[in-house]
Motif scaffolding. Structure first.
Motif, PDB file in Angstrom:
ATOM      1  N   LEU A  26      57.766  79.938  46.366  1.00  0.00           N
ATOM      2  CA  LEU A  26      57.858  78.487  46.199  1.00  0.00           C
ATOM      3  C   LEU A  26      58.609  77.911  47.385  1.00  0.00           C
ATOM      4  N   ILE A  27      57.926  77.097  48.194  1.00  0.00           N
ATOM      5  CA  ILE A  27      58.549  76.422  49.335  1.00  0.00           C
ATOM      6  C   ILE A  27      59.027  75.054  48.874  1.00  0.00           C
ATOM      7  N   VAL A  28      60.328  74.796  49.058  1.00  0.00           N
ATOM      8  CA  VAL A  28      60.938  73.529  48.647  1.00  0.00           C
ATOM      9  C   VAL A  28      61.383  72.793  49.904  1.00  0.00           C
ATOM     10  N   ALA A  29      60.883  71.574  50.117  1.00  0.00           N
ATOM     11  CA  ALA A  29      61.137  70.846  51.360  1.00  0.00           C
ATOM     12  C   ALA A  29      61.629  69.433  51.079  1.00  0.00           C
ATOM     13  N   ASN A  30      62.291  68.857  52.084  1.00  0.00           N
ATOM     14  CA  ASN A  30      62.652  67.435  52.019  1.00  0.00           C
ATOM     15  C   ASN A  30      61.406  66.587  52.227  1.00  0.00           C
ATOM     16  N   HIS A  31      61.462  65.350  51.757  1.00  0.00           N
ATOM     17  CA  HIS A  31      60.293  64.458  51.783  1.00  0.00           C
ATOM     18  C   HIS A  31      60.698  63.144  52.434  1.00  0.00           C
ATOM     19  N   SER A  32      59.880  62.661  53.381  1.00  0.00           N
ATOM     20  CA  SER A  32      60.235  61.430  54.086  1.00  0.00           C
ATOM     21  C   SER A  32      59.031  60.892  54.834  1.00  0.00           C
ATOM     22  N   GLY A  33      59.188  59.691  55.415  1.00  0.00           N
ATOM     23  CA  GLY A  33      58.182  59.180  56.334  1.00  0.00           C
ATOM     24  C   GLY A  33      57.313  58.055  55.831  1.00  0.00           C
ATOM     25  N   THR A  34      57.603  57.488  54.637  1.00  0.00           N
ATOM     26  CA  THR A  34      56.847  56.360  54.072  1.00  0.00           C
ATOM     27  C   THR A  34      55.460  56.772  53.597  1.00  0.00           C
ATOM     28  N   LEU A  35      54.710  57.524  54.404  1.00  0.00           N
ATOM     29  CA  LEU A  35      53.447  58.131  53.989  1.00  0.00           C
ATOM     30  C   LEU A  35      53.619  59.651  54.037  1.00  0.00           C
ATOM     31  N   PRO A  36      52.995  60.391  53.117  1.00  0.00           N
ATOM     32  CA  PRO A  36      53.283  61.826  52.977  1.00  0.00           C
ATOM     33  C   PRO A  36      52.625  62.722  54.021  1.00  0.00           C
ATOM     34  N   PRO A  83      65.029  53.716  52.449  1.00  0.00           N
ATOM     35  CA  PRO A  83      65.193  52.888  53.647  1.00  0.00           C
ATOM     36  C   PRO A  83      65.529  53.721  54.880  1.00  0.00           C
ATOM     37  N   PHE A  84      65.229  53.168  56.041  1.00  0.00           N
ATOM     38  CA  PHE A  84      65.463  53.874  57.297  1.00  0.00           C
ATOM     39  C   PHE A  84      66.944  54.181  57.500  1.00  0.00           C
ATOM     40  N   GLY A  85      67.821  53.328  56.970  1.00  0.00           N
ATOM     41  CA  GLY A  85      69.253  53.558  57.113  1.00  0.00           C
ATOM     42  C   GLY A  85      69.736  54.788  56.377  1.00  0.00           C
ATOM     43  N   GLU A  86      68.951  55.328  55.442  1.00  0.00           N
ATOM     44  CA  GLU A  86      69.346  56.523  54.692  1.00  0.00           C
ATOM     45  C   GLU A  86      68.573  57.757  55.145  1.00  0.00           C
ATOM     46  N   ARG A  87      68.039  57.715  56.349  1.00  0.00           N
ATOM     47  CA  ARG A  87      67.228  58.825  56.840  1.00  0.00           C
ATOM     48  C   ARG A  87      68.050  60.115  56.888  1.00  0.00           C
ATOM     49  N   TYR A  88      67.376  61.197  56.555  1.00  0.00           N
ATOM     50  CA  TYR A  88      67.917  62.550  56.545  1.00  0.00           C
ATOM     51  C   TYR A  88      69.069  62.740  55.560  1.00  0.00           C
ATOM     52  N   PRO A 128      59.530  53.563  60.416  1.00  0.00           N
ATOM     53  CA  PRO A 128      60.877  53.130  60.037  1.00  0.00           C
ATOM     54  C   PRO A 128      60.816  52.019  58.979  1.00  0.00           C
ATOM     55  N   MET A 129      61.186  52.352  57.749  1.00  0.00           N
ATOM     56  CA  MET A 129      61.081  51.412  56.635  1.00  0.00           C
ATOM     57  C   MET A 129      62.335  50.544  56.588  1.00  0.00           C
ATOM     58  N   VAL A 130      62.184  49.280  57.010  1.00  0.00           N
ATOM     59  CA  VAL A 130      63.320  48.357  57.063  1.00  0.00           C
ATOM     60  C   VAL A 130      63.344  47.409  55.875  1.00  0.00           C
ATOM     61  N   GLY A 131      62.292  47.427  55.053  1.00  0.00           N
ATOM     62  CA  GLY A 131      62.249  46.558  53.881  1.00  0.00           C
ATOM     63  C   GLY A 131      61.235  47.052  52.873  1.00  0.00           C
ATOM     64  N   ASN A 132      61.317  46.491  51.659  1.00  0.00           N
ATOM     65  CA  ASN A 132      60.421  46.886  50.579  1.00  0.00           C
ATOM     66  C   ASN A 132      60.012  45.638  49.802  1.00  0.00           C
ATOM     67  N   ALA A 133      58.721  45.302  49.852  1.00  0.00           N
ATOM     68  CA  ALA A 133      58.203  44.146  49.120  1.00  0.00           C
ATOM     69  C   ALA A 133      57.942  44.568  47.675  1.00  0.00           C
ATOM     70  N   ARG A 134      58.972  44.520  46.850  1.00  0.00           N
ATOM     71  CA  ARG A 134      58.882  45.053  45.488  1.00  0.00           C
ATOM     72  C   ARG A 134      57.884  44.289  44.627  1.00  0.00           C
ATOM     73  N   PRO A 170      58.835  47.742  61.387  1.00  0.00           N
ATOM     74  CA  PRO A 170      58.783  46.846  62.547  1.00  0.00           C
ATOM     75  C   PRO A 170      57.371  46.485  62.984  1.00  0.00           C
ATOM     76  N   THR A 171      56.369  47.276  62.593  1.00  0.00           N
ATOM     77  CA  THR A 171      54.993  47.001  63.014  1.00  0.00           C
ATOM     78  C   THR A 171      54.059  46.668  61.855  1.00  0.00           C
ATOM     79  N   PHE A 172      54.393  47.074  60.629  1.00  0.00           N
ATOM     80  CA  PHE A 172      53.516  46.846  59.484  1.00  0.00           C
ATOM     81  C   PHE A 172      54.200  45.946  58.471  1.00  0.00           C
ATOM     82  N   PRO A 173      53.486  44.908  57.957  1.00  0.00           N
ATOM     83  CA  PRO A 173      52.072  44.555  58.177  1.00  0.00           C
ATOM     84  C   PRO A 173      51.842  43.559  59.303  1.00  0.00           C
TER      85      PRO A 173
END
Length: 341
Positions: free
Chosen positions: A129-139, A213-218, A252-258, A273-276
């Protein structure tokens, strides 16, 4: 189009890449080298020189293209006639090896330039069983980890990823995920895969990790209630921690349109910074430099079967795996020269 043959999941046939085997006593055909040629008589004065033969290209290159063309046509014939196999989860090894990995490989090798470390920590045979961290907005990190195991493991092993429910309700994505060997992230499916000797990948942070959020990366999020540890204990397979650096910066996720996320039925709607703002162009990931490191395996076969019901043991093992991944992330970040190089 004909249906594919479904093979029993517990089939004892090897799931490594199949290579044609020679029958006993059969030897490879040997092509005789050309023997010495009789000298040609000297041309008479004024005789016209013979024209040099014209060829379409080097014989080796022509033979290579012919083999590729024949292989491609044979592949198409099998797909049309249904003469290929899938397991009970829908995994199509031939399609994955020849098509899906080929599509992901340029992204892996040229765009993200993934560096792999510690792949020898994944066992050559049997379940793990490989257990990894998850990040990047898209998998994308899960897909890159799948290519890393597929292309770099010396035994040519395949990674079966556990995916969230959302993956299997999206059109097209659902079918491709099944073909690539992904299955629903539930204990029953994971345990069955592990007991059958498969390499299974899980990212316990789930949407909390990929949508942070990008501020909590890693910074690792909660690993749930330790269900992956319980599954590994029941199956008696080792747990291999995996740390992925580089995926945090692709979007880099700087916001979330909930509000918009609730309307669309999504766990989050990222603002980068680039999407949408740039439209479809904003969906292009940044070309960061990735490192994937597989850590020392944590054995579980020494525990008694009832250990899977011990909440304190599960908590301790979960914390051990999480701390090992977090420590490796910090170490890789210190060693990294740049986000992009």
């Amino acid at each position: 189009m004909a249906d594919a043959k479904v093979i029993p999941f517990d089939d004892d046939r090897s799931r490594a890449r199949r290579r044609p085997a020679r029958a006993d006593g059969e030897t490879a055909a040997v092509r005789a080298l050309p023997g010495p040629q009789e000298p040609e008589p000297p041309a008479s004065p004024g005789a016209e020189e013979p024209a040099a033969p014209v060829t379409a290209g080097p014989p080796a290159a022509r033979g290579d293209w012919e083999r590729r063309l024949a292989g491609g046509l044979a592949f198409l014939r099998r797909r049309i006639t249904g003469e290929y196999e899938v397991d009970e989860f829908g995994y199509d090894e031939e399609l994955t090896d020849q098509v899906l990995m080929s599509l992901l490989r340029p992204l892996y090798e040229k765009y993200f330039r993934v560096e792999v470390k510690g792949v020898e920590n994944i066992p050559d045979k049997g379940g793990a069983l490989i257990v990894a961290n998850h990040s990047g907005t898209l998998p994308l990190d899960g897909l890159m980890m799948q290519v890393a195991v597929h292309d770099h493991h010396p035994a040519g092993r395949h990674l079966r990823l556990l995916a969230a429910d959302l993956v299997f309700v999206l059109p097209v994505v659902n079918e491709l995920a099944r073909k690539a060997g992904h299955t629903l992230a539930c204990a029953e499916d994971a345990e069955r895969l592990l007991r059958s000797g498969e390499i299974v990948g899980v990212m316990p942070e789930g949407f909390k990790g990929i949508g942070k959020p990008f501020g909590e990366r890693y910074k690792l999020q909660r690993f749930g209630r330790g269900g992956f540890v319980s599954t590994a204990l029941r199956a008696g397979v080792p747990i291999v921690p995996c740390s992925i650096v580089g995926a945090e910066e692709i979007y880099p996720m700087v916001g979330n349109a909930r509000t918009l996320a609730r309307i669309l039925g999504l766990p989050y709607f990222p603002l980068t910074p680039t999407f949408p703002w740039l439209g479809p162009l904003g969906a292009l990931p940044l070309p960061t430099k990735w490192t994937i490191q597989f850590g020392e395996p944590i054995p579980t076969d020494s525990y008694a079967p009832e250990a899977a019901e011990d909440p304190m043991l599960m908590f301790n093992l979960t914390d051990q795996v999480r701390e090992q991944i977090q420590h490796t992330l910090y170490k890789l970040l210190v060693q990294r020269r740049s986000v992009f190089f």
